[in-house]
Scaffold this motif. Structure first.
Motif, mmCIF file in Angstrom:
data_model
loop_
_atom_site.group_PDB
_atom_site.id
_atom_site.type_symbol
_atom_site.label_atom_id
_atom_site.label_comp_id
_atom_site.label_asym_id
_atom_site.label_seq_id
_atom_site.Cartn_x
_atom_site.Cartn_y
_atom_site.Cartn_z
ATOM 1 N N PHE A 273 53.815 32.202 45.641
ATOM 2 C CA PHE A 273 52.357 32.154 45.668
ATOM 3 C C PHE A 273 51.938 33.187 46.701
ATOM 4 O O PHE A 273 52.266 33.048 47.875
ATOM 5 C CB PHE A 273 51.851 30.763 46.058
ATOM 6 N N CYS A 274 51.257 34.215 46.252
ATOM 7 C CA CYS A 274 50.993 35.364 47.114
ATOM 8 C C CYS A 274 49.501 35.655 47.248
ATOM 9 O O CYS A 274 48.817 35.899 46.253
ATOM 10 C CB CYS A 274 51.729 36.565 46.500
ATOM 11 N N ASP A 275 49.015 35.655 48.480
ATOM 12 C CA ASP A 275 47.626 35.991 48.767
ATOM 13 C C ASP A 275 47.439 37.498 48.577
ATOM 14 O O ASP A 275 48.396 38.269 48.628
ATOM 15 C CB ASP A 275 47.314 35.584 50.213
ATOM 16 N N LYS A 276 46.196 37.906 48.356
ATOM 17 C CA LYS A 276 45.928 39.326 48.119
ATOM 18 C C LYS A 276 45.772 40.116 49.419
ATOM 19 O O LYS A 276 46.498 41.062 49.659
ATOM 20 C CB LYS A 276 44.661 39.481 47.271
ATOM 21 N N VAL B 169 52.732 34.312 41.451
ATOM 22 C CA VAL B 169 51.362 33.863 41.261
ATOM 23 C C VAL B 169 50.501 34.540 42.317
ATOM 24 O O VAL B 169 50.676 34.311 43.508
ATOM 25 C CB VAL B 169 51.264 32.327 41.424
ATOM 26 N N GLY B 170 49.587 35.386 41.881
ATOM 27 C CA GLY B 170 48.648 36.031 42.792
ATOM 28 C C GLY B 170 47.484 35.092 43.056
ATOM 29 O O GLY B 170 47.040 34.389 42.153
ATOM 30 N N MET B 171 47.009 35.074 44.313
ATOM 31 C CA MET B 171 45.888 34.198 44.675
ATOM 32 C C MET B 171 44.855 34.989 45.468
ATOM 33 O O MET B 171 45.226 35.773 46.331
ATOM 34 C CB MET B 171 46.342 33.062 45.591
ATOM 35 N N SER B 172 43.580 34.741 45.157
ATOM 36 C CA SER B 172 42.523 35.372 45.931
ATOM 37 C C SER B 172 41.168 34.815 45.525
ATOM 38 O O SER B 172 41.027 34.269 44.437
ATOM 39 C CB SER B 172 42.524 36.887 45.693
ATOM 40 N N ALA B 173 40.196 35.006 46.403
ATOM 41 C CA ALA B 173 38.818 34.643 46.070
ATOM 42 C C ALA B 173 38.063 35.889 45.593
ATOM 43 O O ALA B 173 36.915 35.796 45.175
ATOM 44 C CB ALA B 173 38.132 34.038 47.289
ATOM 45 N N ASP B 174 38.703 37.068 45.620
ATOM 46 C CA ASP B 174 38.059 38.317 45.206
ATOM 47 C C ASP B 174 37.894 38.400 43.694
ATOM 48 O O ASP B 174 38.759 37.962 42.948
ATOM 49 C CB ASP B 174 38.893 39.537 45.639
ATOM 50 N N GLU C 87 42.975 41.622 38.119
ATOM 51 C CA GLU C 87 43.389 42.932 37.605
ATOM 52 C C GLU C 87 44.435 43.576 38.508
ATOM 53 O O GLU C 87 45.452 44.074 38.042
ATOM 54 C CB GLU C 87 42.169 43.854 37.584
ATOM 55 N N VAL C 88 44.169 43.560 39.802
ATOM 56 C CA VAL C 88 45.047 44.181 40.786
ATOM 57 C C VAL C 88 46.430 43.527 40.773
ATOM 58 O O VAL C 88 47.449 44.211 40.754
ATOM 59 C CB VAL C 88 44.417 44.098 42.210
ATOM 60 N N PHE C 89 46.467 42.197 40.759
ATOM 61 C CA PHE C 89 47.746 41.491 40.771
ATOM 62 C C PHE C 89 48.530 41.689 39.480
ATOM 63 O O PHE C 89 49.726 41.940 39.512
ATOM 64 C CB PHE C 89 47.546 39.980 41.005
ATOM 65 N N ILE C 90 47.863 41.563 38.347
ATOM 66 C CA ILE C 90 48.565 41.678 37.064
ATOM 67 C C ILE C 90 49.115 43.094 36.892
ATOM 68 O O ILE C 90 50.259 43.274 36.486
ATOM 69 C CB ILE C 90 47.649 41.264 35.884
ATOM 70 N N PHE D 291 47.522 34.801 37.715
ATOM 71 C CA PHE D 291 46.569 34.884 38.813
ATOM 72 C C PHE D 291 45.786 33.584 38.846
ATOM 73 O O PHE D 291 45.390 33.071 37.806
ATOM 74 C CB PHE D 291 45.601 36.054 38.635
ATOM 75 N N VAL D 292 45.578 33.038 40.049
ATOM 76 C CA VAL D 292 44.722 31.860 40.203
ATOM 77 C C VAL D 292 43.692 32.126 41.296
ATOM 78 O O VAL D 292 44.021 32.663 42.341
ATOM 79 C CB VAL D 292 45.524 30.571 40.537
#
Length: 134
Positions: A60-63, A88-93, A98-101, A108-109
């Motif tokens: 689980f990775c923050d942006k 699994v990319g995580m962010s409130a942005d 798009e950036v994570f994928i 992405f969650v």
């Protein structure tokens, strides 16, 4: 020793998050799924764990983190040939998915992570793990 469900090996999860509260909240949610949890404070620590030969079932990775961002770390981990680990990319942005994928994350969650989303992702990884053990 963590308790294990009916002899299944516990899932190894890596939580990469620079915010202590967010890290604790996610870790608490993951413990409900019998996960063995490792923490990293930024993308560099995440990459270093892989360089040391550590293996995880899910990350689980923050942006946005200091030193190295989540997406930068994902690119490096995928470049090392780590294709089995679910990232699994995580962010409130708004632009984070798009950036994570495009960096190579599987999923992405948005933050804060919904328990149902977490449950379905964990189930998927556990099922995949069971199928590869047969």
């Amino acid at each position: 020793m963590a308790s294990k469900v009916q002899g299944s090996s516990s899932m190894k999860a890596l939580v990469v998050e620079d915010n202590t509260v967010q890290r604790m909240v996610l870790s608490m949610k993951l413990r409900n799924f019998e996960c063995e949890i490792t923490h990293a404070m930024n993308g560099k620590e995440e990459v270093d764990l892989f360089l040391e030969g550590k293996k995880f079932d899910i990350i689980f990775c923050d942006k946005d983190m200091p030193i190295m961002t989540g997406p930068e770390a994902v690119v490096k981990i995928r470049a090392m040939g780590e294709t089995d680990v679910k990232i699994v990319g995580m962010s409130a942005d708004d632009d984070a998915m798009e950036v994570f994928i495009s960096a190579g994350a599987d999923v992405f969650v948005p933050k804060p992570i919904n328990v149902q989303d977490l449950k379905s992702i964990i189930k998927e990884v556990i099922n995949k793990k069971k199928n590869t053990m047969v």
